[in-house]
Design a protein around this motif. Structure first.
Motif, PDB file in Angstrom:
ATOM      1  N   GLY A 170       2.876  -2.689  -0.956  1.00 33.58           N
ATOM      2  CA  GLY A 170       2.356  -1.465  -1.678  1.00 33.58           C
ATOM      3  C   GLY A 170       1.671  -1.619  -3.077  1.00 33.58           C
ATOM      4  N   LYS A 171       1.773  -2.794  -3.331  1.00 27.46           N
ATOM      5  CA  LYS A 171       0.996  -2.971  -4.825  1.00 27.46           C
ATOM      6  C   LYS A 171      -0.288  -2.199  -4.848  1.00 27.46           C
ATOM      7  N   SER A 172      -1.230  -2.608  -4.075  1.00 28.03           N
ATOM      8  CA  SER A 172      -2.656  -1.933  -3.782  1.00 28.03           C
ATOM      9  C   SER A 172      -2.645  -0.325  -3.780  1.00 28.03           C
ATOM     10  N   THR A 173      -1.748   0.170  -3.124  1.00 31.39           N
ATOM     11  CA  THR A 173      -1.637   1.763  -3.048  1.00 31.39           C
ATOM     12  C   THR A 173      -1.250   2.200  -4.610  1.00 31.39           C
ATOM     13  N   ILE A 174      -0.337   1.411  -5.062  1.00 30.32           N
ATOM     14  CA  ILE A 174       0.082   1.675  -6.534  1.00 30.32           C
ATOM     15  C   ILE A 174      -1.073   1.876  -7.483  1.00 30.32           C
ATOM     16  N   ILE A 175      -1.851   0.603  -7.345  1.00 23.94           N
ATOM     17  CA  ILE A 175      -2.790   0.708  -8.390  1.00 23.94           C
ATOM     18  C   ILE A 175      -3.899   1.902  -7.985  1.00 23.94           C
ATOM     19  N   SER A 176      -4.005   2.069  -6.919  1.00 20.62           N
ATOM     20  CA  SER A 176      -5.190   2.847  -6.862  1.00 20.62           C
ATOM     21  C   SER A 176      -4.427   4.580  -7.031  1.00 20.62           C
ATOM     22  N   HIS A 177      -3.314   4.639  -7.171  1.00 21.89           N
ATOM     23  CA  HIS A 177      -2.916   5.986  -7.555  1.00 21.89           C
ATOM     24  C   HIS A 177      -2.969   6.142  -9.293  1.00 21.89           C
ATOM     25  N   VAL A 178      -2.494   5.088  -9.876  1.00 14.01           N
ATOM     26  CA  VAL A 178      -2.618   5.318 -11.323  1.00 14.01           C
ATOM     27  C   VAL A 178      -3.719   4.930 -11.827  1.00 14.01           C
ATOM     28  N   SER A 179      -4.759   4.261 -11.311  1.00 16.07           N
ATOM     29  CA  SER A 179      -6.019   3.865 -12.064  1.00 16.07           C
ATOM     30  C   SER A 179      -7.250   4.272 -11.427  1.00 16.07           C
ATOM     31  N   ALA A 180      -8.659   3.910 -11.777  1.00 20.96           N
ATOM     32  CA  ALA A 180      -9.652   4.062 -10.744  1.00 20.96           C
ATOM     33  C   ALA A 180      -9.807   3.177  -9.921  1.00 20.96           C
ATOM     34  N   ALA A 181      -9.182   1.850  -9.959  1.00 22.19           N
ATOM     35  CA  ALA A 181      -9.435   0.841  -8.931  1.00 22.19           C
ATOM     36  C   ALA A 181      -9.408   1.334  -7.514  1.00 22.19           C
ATOM     37  N   LYS A 182     -10.230   0.823  -6.635  1.00 22.72           N
ATOM     38  CA  LYS A 182     -10.239   1.169  -5.229  1.00 22.72           C
ATOM     39  C   LYS A 182     -10.109  -0.261  -4.443  1.00 22.72           C
ATOM     40  N   PRO A 183      -8.806  -0.608  -4.388  1.00 25.03           N
ATOM     41  CA  PRO A 183      -8.778  -1.661  -3.615  1.00 25.03           C
ATOM     42  C   PRO A 183      -8.688  -1.498  -2.016  1.00 25.03           C
ATOM     43  N   LEU A 244       9.009  -4.195  -4.454  1.00 27.92           N
ATOM     44  CA  LEU A 244       9.873  -4.306  -3.171  1.00 27.92           C
ATOM     45  C   LEU A 244       9.925  -3.164  -2.282  1.00 27.92           C
ATOM     46  N   ASP A 245       9.624  -3.766  -0.915  1.00 26.31           N
ATOM     47  CA  ASP A 245       9.683  -2.679  -0.107  1.00 26.31           C
ATOM     48  C   ASP A 245      11.251  -2.582   0.122  1.00 26.31           C
ATOM     49  N   ILE A 246      11.555  -1.249  -0.581  1.00 25.54           N
ATOM     50  CA  ILE A 246      13.006  -1.177  -0.546  1.00 25.54           C
ATOM     51  C   ILE A 246      13.579  -0.706   0.877  1.00 25.54           C
ATOM     52  N   SER A 247      12.644  -0.207   1.585  1.00 24.85           N
ATOM     53  CA  SER A 247      12.963   0.309   3.019  1.00 24.85           C
ATOM     54  C   SER A 247      13.276  -0.995   3.902  1.00 24.85           C
ATOM     55  N   GLY A 248      12.927  -2.137   3.738  1.00 27.75           N
ATOM     56  CA  GLY A 248      12.909  -3.168   4.639  1.00 27.75           C
ATOM     57  C   GLY A 248      12.040  -2.798   5.796  1.00 27.75           C
ATOM     58  N   SER A 249      11.081  -2.180   5.756  1.00 28.00           N
ATOM     59  CA  SER A 249      10.257  -1.964   6.802  1.00 28.00           C
ATOM     60  C   SER A 249       9.635  -2.993   7.496  1.00 28.00           C
ATOM     61  N   GLU A 250       9.597  -4.111   6.886  1.00 30.34           N
ATOM     62  CA  GLU A 250       9.037  -5.451   7.488  1.00 30.34           C
ATOM     63  C   GLU A 250       9.971  -6.351   8.116  1.00 30.34           C
ATOM     64  N   GLY A 251      11.113  -5.914   8.093  1.00 32.82           N
ATOM     65  CA  GLY A 251      12.205  -6.677   8.544  1.00 32.82           C
ATOM     66  C   GLY A 251      12.915  -7.672   7.586  1.00 32.82           C
ATOM     67  N   LYS A 283       8.397   2.508  -1.150  1.00 33.61           N
ATOM     68  CA  LYS A 283       8.777   3.044   0.033  1.00 33.61           C
ATOM     69  C   LYS A 283      10.019   3.845   0.105  1.00 33.61           C
ATOM     70  N   MET A 284      10.309   4.509  -0.955  1.00 34.55           N
ATOM     71  CA  MET A 284      11.448   5.323  -0.842  1.00 34.55           C
ATOM     72  C   MET A 284      11.613   6.625   0.061  1.00 34.55           C
ATOM     73  N   ASP A 285      10.356   6.851   0.631  1.00 30.77           N
ATOM     74  CA  ASP A 285      10.054   7.892   1.631  1.00 30.77           C
ATOM     75  C   ASP A 285      10.504   7.328   2.910  1.00 30.77           C
ATOM     76  N   LEU A 286      10.814   6.023   3.146  1.00 22.74           N
ATOM     77  CA  LEU A 286      11.112   5.662   4.469  1.00 22.74           C
ATOM     78  C   LEU A 286      12.717   5.643   4.935  1.00 22.74           C
ATOM     79  N   VAL A 309      10.291   4.540  -6.415  1.00 18.89           N
ATOM     80  CA  VAL A 309       9.048   5.392  -6.248  1.00 18.89           C
ATOM     81  C   VAL A 309       8.413   5.377  -4.728  1.00 18.89           C
ATOM     82  N   SER A 310       7.257   6.082  -4.727  1.00 23.28           N
ATOM     83  CA  SER A 310       6.786   6.395  -3.316  1.00 23.28           C
ATOM     84  C   SER A 310       5.264   6.280  -3.433  1.00 23.28           C
ATOM     85  N   ALA A 311       4.731   5.073  -3.222  1.00 27.01           N
ATOM     86  CA  ALA A 311       3.421   4.699  -3.558  1.00 27.01           C
ATOM     87  C   ALA A 311       2.416   5.857  -2.727  1.00 27.01           C
TER      88      ALA A 311
END
Length: 424
Positions: A170-183, A244-251, A283-286, A309-311
């Motif tokens: 979720g790094k790219s999602t975070i930077i897209s939320h907090v700045s004008a970067a559009k990864p 970190l992917d705190i939900s472990g969604s990637e196994g 990924k606290m929403d998972l 957080v939840s990106a």
């Protein structure tokens, strides 16, 4: 495409040749020597320019040669010096010698310059060789060759805070939320293959630069995955946000992810393992996030600050960014370049001025930097210059050394591409 590595060839301009000339003026039947010196060759200089962001320009042009100095002229006129060649590079460019990988410059400030290939000195004209014994010298020197070498350019992004972590956390999602970067954002590994820079604005007059460093994996310090290509960008940052992917969604286990990434940082550069980190539990929403967050706090809560957080929804990102801004005010800035006063000059005792070896083809080979330099400056089409060359060899002890090693009359002596007969 983001280019952060380039290999280029640089060559300083050769020095201009000195010339043999004499005064030819009315009523002065026997004018003295008047040959001017050759000009200095131009140097190749790298200059940091904030207007550049990548090394992409070096994909299309890799050879850089400065102009040579002009030859000397009659009437004691010196040849013009060659102009220096200024090559612009992005701020944050590290310069290494390709052959040895030795770092020779770190261009981290606007307008900072470094000479990477010095131009050769101009040769002396015959006016410089006049003395009471030889009033009409007929000898002049060729210019010296300019320095040449292959260089490696590495761009290390200049950012205050770095987002690190496994791919797809979720790094790219975070930077897209907090700045004008559009990864580019998608649900598969290595979506980000180029670093993304964004400016986080906290309040009036307060901001910092955040870099989304593409996903690291186990073995990255040895080049696995995107490896060294992106680890270099971590070195510039003062604070790391370890996502970190705190939900472990990637196994994967988030605690194990934390350990692996930090091990790779330490292997690459032990200093990075000591850099201050904030753990970002994304990924606290998972499902499964709350349970893993408790485990994380028990294991690392005393060592690091942990921000859930939840990106995707943006929840928790604002306090995280404000805390990063506060810490940046406390963390001292590390100098990104070596001050000139801090350079240590070490004098190394030079080796022998020349070496003499017997070759399999029956020739005696004389070599060495001083010998090569002397040969380069000699105009072998000029008989007087050749005599001076041989005189200098004798003065350096070459003739004596050849005799001691067993050279006989008629033996071939080779210096670079030149061959002479040895006369005892």
């Amino acid at each position: 495409m983001f280019y952060d590595y380039a290999k280029i060839y640089v060559k300083g301009g050769d020095g201009g040749n000195g010339i043999v000339a004499f005064r030819r003026e009315k009523y002065i039947p026997e004018g003295g020597p008047a040959g001017g010196d050759g000009g200095q060759g131009g140097s190749v200089i790298l200059e940091a320019d904030e207007g550049l962001r990548t090394l992409v320009d070096f994909r299309y042009k890799r050879h850089f040669k400065a102009p040579r100095g002009q030859n000397g002229m009659s009437k004691n006129m010196h040849g013009a010096d060659g102009e220096d060649l200024i090559v612009k590079v992005p701020i944050g460019t590290v310069v290494k010698v390709a052959e040895t990988h030795e770092t020779i410059a770190d261009l981290s400030q606007q307008g900072q310059r470094f000479v990477v290939a010095k131009g050769g000195r101009g040769g002396r004209g015959n006016a410089r060789f006049a003395n009471p014994v030889n009033r009409v010298p007929e000898v002049a020197e060729n210019g010296e060759p300019g320095e040449e070498k292959w260089l490696e350019l590495e761009l290390k992004l200049l950012a205050d805070v770095g987002l690190i972590g496994y791919p797809n956390v979720g790094k790219s999602t975070i930077i897209s939320h907090v700045s004008a970067a559009k990864p580019k954002i998608a649900d598969y590994h290595f979506t980000t293959i180029d670093p993304n820079l964004g400016v986080v604005r906290l309040e009036e007059g307060k901001s910092f630069v955040l870099v989304d460093i593409p996903g690291l994996v186990e073995g990255a310090s040895e080049g696995v995955g995107l490896g060294h290509r992106f680890l270099r960008h971590v070195e510039r940052t003062r604070l790391l946000l370890h996502v970190l992917d705190i939900s472990g969604s990637e196994g994967r286990d988030p605690l194990e992810d934390y350990k692996i990434i930090n091990q790779e940082l330490e292997k690459y550069n032990p200093v990075l393992s000591m850099r201050q980190q904030i753990i970002v539990a994304n990924k606290m929403d998972l499902t499964g996030a709350v349970e893993n967050l408790e485990r994380l706090r028990e294991a690392l809560g005393e060592e690091h600050e942990i921000y859930p957080v939840s990106a995707v929804t943006g929840e928790g990102l604002k306090p995280l960014m404000f805390r990063a801004g506060q810490l940046l005010e406390e963390i001292p800035e590390t100098p990104l370049f070596i001050e000139e006063e801090g350079l240590k000059i070490t004098k190394v005792a030079g080796g022998p001025p020349f070496e003499v070896e017997y070759n399999d083809d029956g020739a005696w080979v004389v070599s060495g930097p001083e010998i090569d330099r002397l040969a380069q400056k000699t105009d072998f089409s000029n008989e007087a210059a050749v005599r001076r060359f041989l005189f200098n060899l004798r003065r350096m002890g070459v003739e004596k050394t050849l005799r001691e090693k067993g050279a006989k009359d008629g033996d071939v002596v080779r210096i670079k591409d030149l061959e002479f007969d040895f006369v005892d």
